[in-house]
Structures are given as C-alpha cells and as structure tokens.
Write a protein that holds these residues in place. Structure first.
Motif, PDB file in Angstrom:
ATOM      1  N   PRO A 143      87.820  17.167 -18.790  1.00  0.00           N
ATOM      2  CA  PRO A 143      86.903  17.519 -19.877  1.00  0.00           C
ATOM      3  C   PRO A 143      86.278  16.277 -20.518  1.00  0.00           C
ATOM      4  CG  PRO A 143      88.972  18.730 -20.077  1.00  0.00           C
ATOM      5  CD  PRO A 143      89.190  17.689 -19.024  1.00  0.00           C
ATOM      6  N   ALA A 144      84.973  16.356 -20.794  1.00  0.00           N
ATOM      7  CA  ALA A 144      84.330  15.318 -21.598  1.00  0.00           C
ATOM      8  C   ALA A 144      84.729  15.521 -23.056  1.00  0.00           C
ATOM      9  CB  ALA A 144      82.822  15.389 -21.436  1.00  0.00           C
ATOM     10  N   THR A 145      84.581  14.469 -23.852  1.00  0.00           N
ATOM     11  CA  THR A 145      85.056  14.500 -25.231  1.00  0.00           C
ATOM     12  C   THR A 145      83.951  14.069 -26.202  1.00  0.00           C
ATOM     13  OG1 THR A 145      85.754  12.182 -25.242  1.00  0.00           O
ATOM     14  CG2 THR A 145      87.330  13.806 -24.365  1.00  0.00           C
ATOM     15  N   PRO A 146      84.134  14.370 -27.488  1.00  0.00           N
ATOM     16  CA  PRO A 146      83.188  13.860 -28.480  1.00  0.00           C
ATOM     17  C   PRO A 146      83.074  12.335 -28.446  1.00  0.00           C
ATOM     18  CG  PRO A 146      84.511  15.605 -29.435  1.00  0.00           C
ATOM     19  CD  PRO A 146      85.109  15.316 -28.092  1.00  0.00           C
ATOM     20  N   ALA A 147      84.142  11.660 -28.065  1.00  0.00           N
ATOM     21  CA  ALA A 147      84.074  10.198 -27.956  1.00  0.00           C
ATOM     22  C   ALA A 147      83.114   9.780 -26.845  1.00  0.00           C
ATOM     23  CB  ALA A 147      85.471   9.635 -27.697  1.00  0.00           C
ATOM     24  N   ASP A 148      83.062  10.562 -25.760  1.00  0.00           N
ATOM     25  CA  ASP A 148      82.096  10.285 -24.690  1.00  0.00           C
ATOM     26  C   ASP A 148      80.674  10.472 -25.203  1.00  0.00           C
ATOM     27  OD1 ASP A 148      84.092   9.832 -22.738  1.00  0.00           O
ATOM     28  OD2 ASP A 148      84.252  11.983 -22.338  1.00  0.00           O
ATOM     29  N   VAL A 149      80.456  11.532 -25.971  1.00  0.00           N
ATOM     30  CA  VAL A 149      79.134  11.789 -26.537  1.00  0.00           C
ATOM     31  C   VAL A 149      78.677  10.599 -27.370  1.00  0.00           C
ATOM     32  CG1 VAL A 149      77.800  13.269 -28.089  1.00  0.00           C
ATOM     33  CG2 VAL A 149      79.490  14.290 -26.535  1.00  0.00           C
ATOM     34  N   GLU A 150      79.586  10.085 -28.200  1.00  0.00           N
ATOM     35  CA  GLU A 150      79.248   8.944 -29.066  1.00  0.00           C
ATOM     36  C   GLU A 150      78.995   7.690 -28.253  1.00  0.00           C
ATOM     37  OE1 GLU A 150      81.005   6.520 -32.964  1.00  0.00           O
ATOM     38  OE2 GLU A 150      82.233   8.055 -31.962  1.00  0.00           O
ATOM     39  N   ALA A 151      79.833   7.438 -27.256  1.00  0.00           N
ATOM     40  CA  ALA A 151      79.680   6.235 -26.428  1.00  0.00           C
ATOM     41  C   ALA A 151      78.346   6.255 -25.694  1.00  0.00           C
ATOM     42  CB  ALA A 151      80.843   6.123 -25.442  1.00  0.00           C
ATOM     43  N   PHE A 152      77.990   7.411 -25.145  1.00  0.00           N
ATOM     44  CA  PHE A 152      76.719   7.502 -24.420  1.00  0.00           C
ATOM     45  C   PHE A 152      75.540   7.318 -25.372  1.00  0.00           C
ATOM     46  CE2 PHE A 152      77.697   9.850 -20.206  1.00  0.00           C
ATOM     47  CZ  PHE A 152      78.871   9.125 -20.043  1.00  0.00           C
ATOM     48  N   LEU A 154      75.433   5.557 -28.108  1.00  0.00           N
ATOM     49  CA  LEU A 154      75.336   4.165 -28.548  1.00  0.00           C
ATOM     50  C   LEU A 154      74.827   3.256 -27.435  1.00  0.00           C
ATOM     51  CD1 LEU A 154      78.631   3.854 -30.621  1.00  0.00           C
ATOM     52  CD2 LEU A 154      76.287   3.937 -31.498  1.00  0.00           C
ATOM     53  N   GLY A 155      75.096   3.653 -26.190  1.00  0.00           N
ATOM     54  CA  GLY A 155      74.769   2.791 -25.065  1.00  0.00           C
ATOM     55  C   GLY A 155      75.900   1.810 -24.821  1.00  0.00           C
ATOM     56  N   PHE A 156      76.135   1.487 -23.564  1.00  0.00           N
ATOM     57  CA  PHE A 156      77.180   0.518 -23.238  1.00  0.00           C
ATOM     58  C   PHE A 156      76.793  -0.207 -21.969  1.00  0.00           C
ATOM     59  CE2 PHE A 156      78.431   4.638 -21.554  1.00  0.00           C
ATOM     60  CZ  PHE A 156      78.758   4.381 -20.228  1.00  0.00           C
ATOM     61  N   GLU A 157      77.573  -1.185 -21.596  1.00  0.00           N
ATOM     62  CA  GLU A 157      77.276  -1.956 -20.392  1.00  0.00           C
ATOM     63  C   GLU A 157      77.914  -1.311 -19.179  1.00  0.00           C
ATOM     64  OE1 GLU A 157      78.134  -6.087 -20.591  1.00  0.00           O
ATOM     65  OE2 GLU A 157      76.443  -6.523 -21.924  1.00  0.00           O
ATOM     66  N   LEU A 158      77.191  -1.359 -18.080  1.00  0.00           N
ATOM     67  CA  LEU A 158      77.677  -0.836 -16.811  1.00  0.00           C
ATOM     68  C   LEU A 158      77.623  -1.976 -15.804  1.00  0.00           C
ATOM     69  CD1 LEU A 158      78.595   1.923 -15.658  1.00  0.00           C
ATOM     70  CD2 LEU A 158      76.246   2.274 -14.903  1.00  0.00           C
ATOM     71  N   ASP A 159      78.801  -2.481 -15.449  1.00  0.00           N
ATOM     72  CA  ASP A 159      78.888  -3.639 -14.547  1.00  0.00           C
ATOM     73  C   ASP A 159      78.022  -4.796 -15.049  1.00  0.00           C
ATOM     74  OD1 ASP A 159      80.583  -2.182 -12.894  1.00  0.00           O
ATOM     75  OD2 ASP A 159      78.934  -1.436 -11.655  1.00  0.00           O
ATOM     76  N   HIS A 187      73.317   5.219  -8.613  1.00  0.00           N
ATOM     77  CA  HIS A 187      74.449   6.118  -8.894  1.00  0.00           C
ATOM     78  C   HIS A 187      74.783   6.143 -10.390  1.00  0.00           C
ATOM     79  CE1 HIS A 187      75.159   6.797  -4.696  1.00  0.00           C
ATOM     80  NE2 HIS A 187      75.603   5.595  -4.441  1.00  0.00           N
ATOM     81  N   GLN A 188      73.755   6.085 -11.241  1.00  0.00           N
ATOM     82  CA  GLN A 188      73.998   5.845 -12.665  1.00  0.00           C
ATOM     83  C   GLN A 188      74.885   6.896 -13.317  1.00  0.00           C
ATOM     84  OE1 GLN A 188      70.582   4.862 -15.037  1.00  0.00           O
ATOM     85  NE2 GLN A 188      71.600   5.372 -16.960  1.00  0.00           N
ATOM     86  N   VAL A 189      74.586   8.172 -13.109  1.00  0.00           N
ATOM     87  CA  VAL A 189      75.353   9.215 -13.791  1.00  0.00           C
ATOM     88  C   VAL A 189      76.824   9.147 -13.380  1.00  0.00           C
ATOM     89  CG1 VAL A 189      75.654  11.699 -14.088  1.00  0.00           C
ATOM     90  CG2 VAL A 189      73.347  10.711 -14.066  1.00  0.00           C
ATOM     91  N   ALA A 194      82.443   7.416 -14.566  1.00  0.00           N
ATOM     92  CA  ALA A 194      83.568   6.631 -14.046  1.00  0.00           C
ATOM     93  C   ALA A 194      83.992   5.566 -15.048  1.00  0.00           C
ATOM     94  CB  ALA A 194      83.192   5.989 -12.718  1.00  0.00           C
ATOM     95  N   ALA A 195      83.008   4.971 -15.752  1.00  0.00           N
ATOM     96  CA  ALA A 195      83.322   3.963 -16.769  1.00  0.00           C
ATOM     97  C   ALA A 195      84.101   4.559 -17.930  1.00  0.00           C
ATOM     98  CB  ALA A 195      82.035   3.313 -17.272  1.00  0.00           C
ATOM     99  N   ARG A 196      84.007   5.869 -18.101  1.00  0.00           N
ATOM    100  CA  ARG A 196      84.746   6.562 -19.164  1.00  0.00           C
ATOM    101  C   ARG A 196      86.033   7.185 -18.619  1.00  0.00           C
ATOM    102  NH1 ARG A 196      84.114   5.392 -24.061  1.00  0.00           N
ATOM    103  NH2 ARG A 196      84.834   7.497 -24.641  1.00  0.00           N
ATOM    104  N   GLY A 197      86.381   6.827 -17.378  1.00  0.00           N
ATOM    105  CA  GLY A 197      87.629   7.317 -16.805  1.00  0.00           C
ATOM    106  C   GLY A 197      87.551   8.731 -16.275  1.00  0.00           C
TER     107      GLY A 197
END
Length: 242
Positions: A143-152, A154-159, A187-189, A194-197
C-alpha cells in the motif's frame, strides 16, 4: 509552401509508394486544379491546389497524429530490433515510415501512446520545459501511504537527479494509485516507487497532456486524433495548429 513533386506529395498522404503513384499518374487518374497530370514529377503547391485521385478529392495535410491503446508486450519503437514495435498494431492504411512515438512506454506498460509526424510538436510535448502532464494508473506490491503522497509532492532526487513535484492520489485500496508527472525520465514511475521501497506490479498511462485514454478505444486499437484533440495538443505547448 514551396512547390513539391506530385509523387512526393501523394506518397506523403499515404496514397502509395512513389512507384505506385507513377502508375496512377500514367493511368490518367490524377488531377490538379481540374487539370489531368500524367507526369509524377510535376511540381505544385499542395496547400493551394485541389487534388483529385481516382475521382475523389484528397485533402492535403502537413502532419499526422494517432492515439494508440498500447498493450503489454510491444516496444515503443518504429523498428523491430529489440522486439515487436507498436507500429505493428496499426492497420495497413495508417502504416507510415515517419511515425514518431511521443514519449516511451515500457514493454510491459499499457495505455495511451501518441504517434506523430511533427518533430517540433514531439519535442515540446516531451521536453521538461513545457511540463506536459502524464497521468498513470499503477498497482503496487504494498500500500502507498500519505507519506508517499507528501514525498512525491515535494519532489526528491532519483539517482542524483532532482525530480519535479508529482501528484500521487490513493484509491480506496492504497495498493491502487494514480500519479501525475511532468517529465519522462527512464522508467521514472517504477523508479520513483522503488525509491520509496515499493514495487509497481502493473502500470497504465491514462492521459497525456490534455488527452485522456478514451474508454471506447480497446487495447491494441488506434485512431487518428480528432481536430479538437490536435488543437489542444498544439495549444498545450504554445504552437499553432498546422
């Protein structure tokens, strides 16, 4: 527009190979502005002249656009070096050598894929500067979480590469989500989750810019864009329709 050879114009419009068009002209089946033209090398401005082939008027257009409901198992390519290309799904009357896919979908990803012959439109629709939205439906291993919603959001670094903010929406079952991104990294999505486990088990693109995947376009089917759909794509990237 500069004058073009008859065989080049009619081949561009999908009326056959140049050899076939030479035969049409020699058979007396081609008229330009009401005048019989038997020479396939005849030059004219197709934007200003009336074209008739085999008794039917042919409307000239500079560019062509299709939408395709891509199934899994096909590669987003016009060649078959690495697998079966999406263009193999097109009916014979829409087969062309100059189709260009607008963005890529992985081999196992389904959904809306646009094809165009307009290179400038393609460039703008896929360049991050124009921030054209791509909406995906995804099914996840966990399951995705509210923390995932917030992280996405805000934006984050991918590699090591910064991502633009993305919009993640959870369904009633949080293993089913929708995600809107404004860029198209490799393969962004799948890499974002994957970066969120987490792990994407199914992925379908359901909208690209102003166009949504029609409910009546069955998987594997395609159709030309309607005039208002074409206009909306050009408007989305600041280009006049052409």
């Amino acid at each position: 527009m500069a004058k073009e050879r008859l065989d080049k114009v009619l081949a561009h419009l999908g009326l056959g190979s140049r050899k076939e068009i030479h035969r049409l002209a020699r058979a007396g089946l081609v008229y330009i502005d009401g005048q019989l033209v038997r020479d396939a090398a005849f030059k004219f401005d197709p934007t200003l002249c009336r074209i008739e082939v085999n008794g039917e008027e042919v409307v000239y257009r500079a560019f062509f656009h299709l939408m395709l409901h891509k199934p899994a198992g096909y590669i987003t390519s016009t060649g078959d070096r690495d697998g079966q290309p999406v263009t193999a799904l097109l009916p014979e009357e829409w087969q062309r050598d100059d189709w260009m896919p607008v963005g890529r979908l992985d081999k196992d990803t389904e959904g809306l894929l646009l094809l165009t012959t307009d290179g400038e439109l393609l460039h703008r629709l896929t360049h991050p500067r124009w921030k054209v939205k791509k909406r995906y439906y995804a099914e996840l291993a966990s399951p995705a979480t509210p923390a995932d919603v917030e992280a996405f959001a805000l934006g984050f670094e991918l590699d090591g590469e910064p991502l633009q903010p993305a919009e993640l929406s959870l369904h009633a079952d949080p293993r089913k989500v929708e995600l809107v991104i404004r860029e198209g990294k490799y393969h962004q999505v799948k890499r974002m989750f994957a970066a969120r486990g987490n792990h994407v088990t199914y992925l379908r693109r359901i909208a690209f810019g102003p166009l949504a995947l029609p409910s009546d376009l069955a998987i594997g089917e395609s159709r030309p864009l309607e005039a208002d759909e074409e206009r909306s794509l050009y408007e989305a990237v600041g280009l006049p329709s052409r």
